[in-house]
Design a protein around this motif. Structure first.
Motif, PDB file in Angstrom:
ATOM      1  N   HIS A   6      61.844  38.297 -42.947  1.00 28.74           N
ATOM      2  CA  HIS A   6      60.605  38.094 -43.704  1.00 28.74           C
ATOM      3  C   HIS A   6      59.659  37.153 -42.953  1.00 28.74           C
ATOM      4  O   HIS A   6      58.456  37.390 -42.898  1.00 28.74           O
ATOM      5  N   GLN A   7      60.216  36.075 -42.399  1.00 27.33           N
ATOM      6  CA  GLN A   7      59.387  35.141 -41.633  1.00 27.33           C
ATOM      7  C   GLN A   7      58.770  35.824 -40.418  1.00 27.33           C
ATOM      8  O   GLN A   7      57.617  35.570 -40.082  1.00 27.33           O
ATOM      9  N   LEU A   8      59.530  36.691 -39.761  1.00 27.02           N
ATOM     10  CA  LEU A   8      59.003  37.409 -38.605  1.00 27.02           C
ATOM     11  C   LEU A   8      57.822  38.284 -39.016  1.00 27.02           C
ATOM     12  O   LEU A   8      56.801  38.326 -38.335  1.00 27.02           O
ATOM     13  N   GLY A   9      57.935  38.965 -40.144  1.00 26.64           N
ATOM     14  CA  GLY A   9      56.840  39.790 -40.638  1.00 26.64           C
ATOM     15  C   GLY A   9      55.591  38.976 -40.914  1.00 26.64           C
ATOM     16  O   GLY A   9      54.474  39.384 -40.584  1.00 26.64           O
ATOM     17  N   GLU A  10      55.774  37.797 -41.511  1.00 28.70           N
ATOM     18  CA  GLU A  10      54.634  36.909 -41.788  1.00 28.70           C
ATOM     19  C   GLU A  10      53.981  36.436 -40.494  1.00 28.70           C
ATOM     20  O   GLU A  10      52.753  36.372 -40.392  1.00 28.70           O
ATOM     21  N   ILE A  11      54.795  36.114 -39.500  1.00 27.13           N
ATOM     22  CA  ILE A  11      54.264  35.659 -38.220  1.00 27.13           C
ATOM     23  C   ILE A  11      53.514  36.783 -37.519  1.00 27.13           C
ATOM     24  O   ILE A  11      52.445  36.567 -36.928  1.00 27.13           O
ATOM     25  N   MET A  12      54.045  37.998 -37.606  1.00 27.71           N
ATOM     26  CA  MET A  12      53.351  39.130 -36.987  1.00 27.71           C
ATOM     27  C   MET A  12      51.991  39.358 -37.656  1.00 27.71           C
ATOM     28  O   MET A  12      50.989  39.584 -36.984  1.00 27.71           O
ATOM     29  N   ALA A  13      51.956  39.306 -38.986  1.00 33.13           N
ATOM     30  CA  ALA A  13      50.694  39.506 -39.702  1.00 33.13           C
ATOM     31  C   ALA A  13      49.699  38.397 -39.359  1.00 33.13           C
ATOM     32  O   ALA A  13      48.516  38.665 -39.114  1.00 33.13           O
ATOM     33  N   ALA A  14      50.167  37.157 -39.307  1.00 35.34           N
ATOM     34  CA  ALA A  14      49.282  36.041 -38.963  1.00 35.34           C
ATOM     35  C   ALA A  14      48.782  36.171 -37.528  1.00 35.34           C
ATOM     36  O   ALA A  14      47.608  35.912 -37.243  1.00 35.34           O
ATOM     37  N   GLY A  15      49.657  36.572 -36.621  1.00 33.68           N
ATOM     38  CA  GLY A  15      49.258  36.755 -35.225  1.00 33.68           C
ATOM     39  C   GLY A  15      48.227  37.852 -35.074  1.00 33.68           C
ATOM     40  O   GLY A  15      47.268  37.730 -34.311  1.00 33.68           O
ATOM     41  N   ARG A  16      48.408  38.929 -35.819  1.00 28.82           N
ATOM     42  CA  ARG A  16      47.438  40.027 -35.783  1.00 28.82           C
ATOM     43  C   ARG A  16      46.075  39.556 -36.275  1.00 28.82           C
ATOM     44  O   ARG A  16      45.041  39.816 -35.651  1.00 28.82           O
ATOM     45  N   ARG A  17      46.072  38.828 -37.378  1.00 27.75           N
ATOM     46  CA  ARG A  17      44.800  38.326 -37.914  1.00 27.75           C
ATOM     47  C   ARG A  17      44.146  37.343 -36.951  1.00 27.75           C
ATOM     48  O   ARG A  17      42.930  37.381 -36.753  1.00 27.75           O
ATOM     49  N   ARG A  18      44.945  36.458 -36.349  1.00 28.27           N
ATOM     50  CA  ARG A  18      44.398  35.506 -35.360  1.00 28.27           C
ATOM     51  C   ARG A  18      43.795  36.221 -34.174  1.00 28.27           C
ATOM     52  O   ARG A  18      42.829  35.758 -33.579  1.00 28.27           O
ATOM     53  N   ALA A  19      44.376  37.368 -33.804  1.00 30.88           N
ATOM     54  CA  ALA A  19      43.853  38.157 -32.686  1.00 30.88           C
ATOM     55  C   ALA A  19      42.623  38.964 -33.098  1.00 30.88           C
ATOM     56  O   ALA A  19      42.008  39.613 -32.262  1.00 30.88           O
ATOM     57  N   GLY A  20      42.276  38.913 -34.398  1.00 27.59           N
ATOM     58  CA  GLY A  20      41.102  39.613 -34.889  1.00 27.59           C
ATOM     59  C   GLY A  20      41.283  41.116 -34.992  1.00 27.59           C
ATOM     60  O   GLY A  20      40.319  41.868 -34.887  1.00 27.59           O
ATOM     61  N   LEU A  21      42.524  41.550 -35.209  1.00 31.89           N
ATOM     62  CA  LEU A  21      42.827  42.973 -35.263  1.00 31.89           C
ATOM     63  C   LEU A  21      43.166  43.417 -36.674  1.00 31.89           C
ATOM     64  O   LEU A  21      43.831  42.698 -37.419  1.00 31.89           O
ATOM     65  N   THR A  22      42.723  44.613 -37.015  1.00 28.72           N
ATOM     66  CA  THR A  22      43.186  45.249 -38.244  1.00 28.72           C
ATOM     67  C   THR A  22      44.531  45.896 -37.940  1.00 28.72           C
ATOM     68  O   THR A  22      44.924  46.028 -36.767  1.00 28.72           O
ATOM     69  N   GLN A  23      45.220  46.317 -38.977  1.00 27.85           N
ATOM     70  CA  GLN A  23      46.475  47.028 -38.753  1.00 27.85           C
ATOM     71  C   GLN A  23      46.233  48.303 -37.951  1.00 27.85           C
ATOM     72  O   GLN A  23      47.019  48.646 -37.072  1.00 27.85           O
ATOM     73  N   ALA A  24      45.142  48.993 -38.217  1.00 33.52           N
ATOM     74  CA  ALA A  24      44.831  50.234 -37.494  1.00 33.52           C
ATOM     75  C   ALA A  24      44.574  49.956 -36.014  1.00 33.52           C
ATOM     76  O   ALA A  24      45.039  50.709 -35.145  1.00 33.52           O
ATOM     77  N   GLU A  25      43.867  48.878 -35.709  1.00 24.90           N
ATOM     78  CA  GLU A  25      43.592  48.535 -34.311  1.00 24.90           C
ATOM     79  C   GLU A  25      44.873  48.144 -33.581  1.00 24.90           C
ATOM     80  O   GLU A  25      45.095  48.542 -32.436  1.00 24.90           O
ATOM     81  N   ALA A  26      45.727  47.372 -34.257  1.00 23.86           N
ATOM     82  CA  ALA A  26      47.009  46.989 -33.658  1.00 23.86           C
ATOM     83  C   ALA A  26      47.857  48.228 -33.399  1.00 23.86           C
ATOM     84  O   ALA A  26      48.485  48.354 -32.340  1.00 23.86           O
ATOM     85  N   ALA A  27      47.854  49.144 -34.345  1.00 23.33           N
ATOM     86  CA  ALA A  27      48.630  50.373 -34.205  1.00 23.33           C
ATOM     87  C   ALA A  27      48.167  51.183 -33.001  1.00 23.33           C
ATOM     88  O   ALA A  27      48.995  51.692 -32.226  1.00 23.33           O
ATOM     89  N   MET A  28      46.865  51.295 -32.824  1.00 24.48           N
ATOM     90  CA  MET A  28      46.328  52.043 -31.684  1.00 24.48           C
ATOM     91  C   MET A  28      46.752  51.406 -30.362  1.00 24.48           C
ATOM     92  O   MET A  28      47.062  52.105 -29.409  1.00 24.48           O
ATOM     93  N   ARG A  29      46.804  50.089 -30.318  1.00 22.46           N
ATOM     94  CA  ARG A  29      47.169  49.390 -29.078  1.00 22.46           C
ATOM     95  C   ARG A  29      48.597  49.668 -28.635  1.00 22.46           C
ATOM     96  O   ARG A  29      48.889  49.651 -27.443  1.00 22.46           O
TER      97      ARG A  29
END
Length: 85
Positions: free
Chosen positions: A9-32
Motif C-alpha cells: 500500500h505504501q508503495l502505491g502511495e509513493i508511486m501516485a505521489a511521484g507521478r503527481r510530482r512529475a506533473g503526469l496524469t495516469q494516462a501520460e504515465a501509462a503512455m511513457r
C-alpha cells in the motif's frame, strides 16, 4: 523525497505521489511505459501486482530511484522533513 516502504500500500502511495510530482496524469504515465491508464490506476491501488520492470520504468519516468539498505543501517541525513505522500 525519501520514504521507507514496508507494505505494498505504501508503495502505491509513493508511486501516485511521484507521478503527481512529475506533473503526469495516469494516462501520460501509462503512455511513457507502454501500459494502459487502467493498469497505472491498478498499480497505484494494488502495487502487489507490479512487476520489477514496471516499477523501475515508473520510477524512471517519475524521476525517482530505488535504493536498498540494511534495516539496521543508520539512515543518511535528510534535509526534507515533510513527507510528500
Amino acid at each position: 523525497m525519501r520514504q521507507t516502504i514496508a507494505t505494498p500500500h505504501q508503495l502505491g502511495e509513493i508511486m501516485a505521489a511521484g507521478r503527481r510530482r512529475a506533473g503526469l496524469t495516469q494516462a501520460e504515465a501509462a503512455m511513457r511505459i507502454g501500459v494502459s491508464q487502467s493498469r497505472i490506476s491498478t498499480l497505484e491501488g494494488n502495487s502487489g501486482a507490479l512487476t520489477l520492470d514496471q516499477l523501475l520504468a515508473l520510477f524512471g519516468a517519475y524521476g525517482l530511484q530505488l535504493q536498498v539498505q540494511d534495516r539496521d543501517a543508520t539512515p543518511e541525513p535528510s534535509f526534507d522533513s515533510t513527507p510528500e505522500w
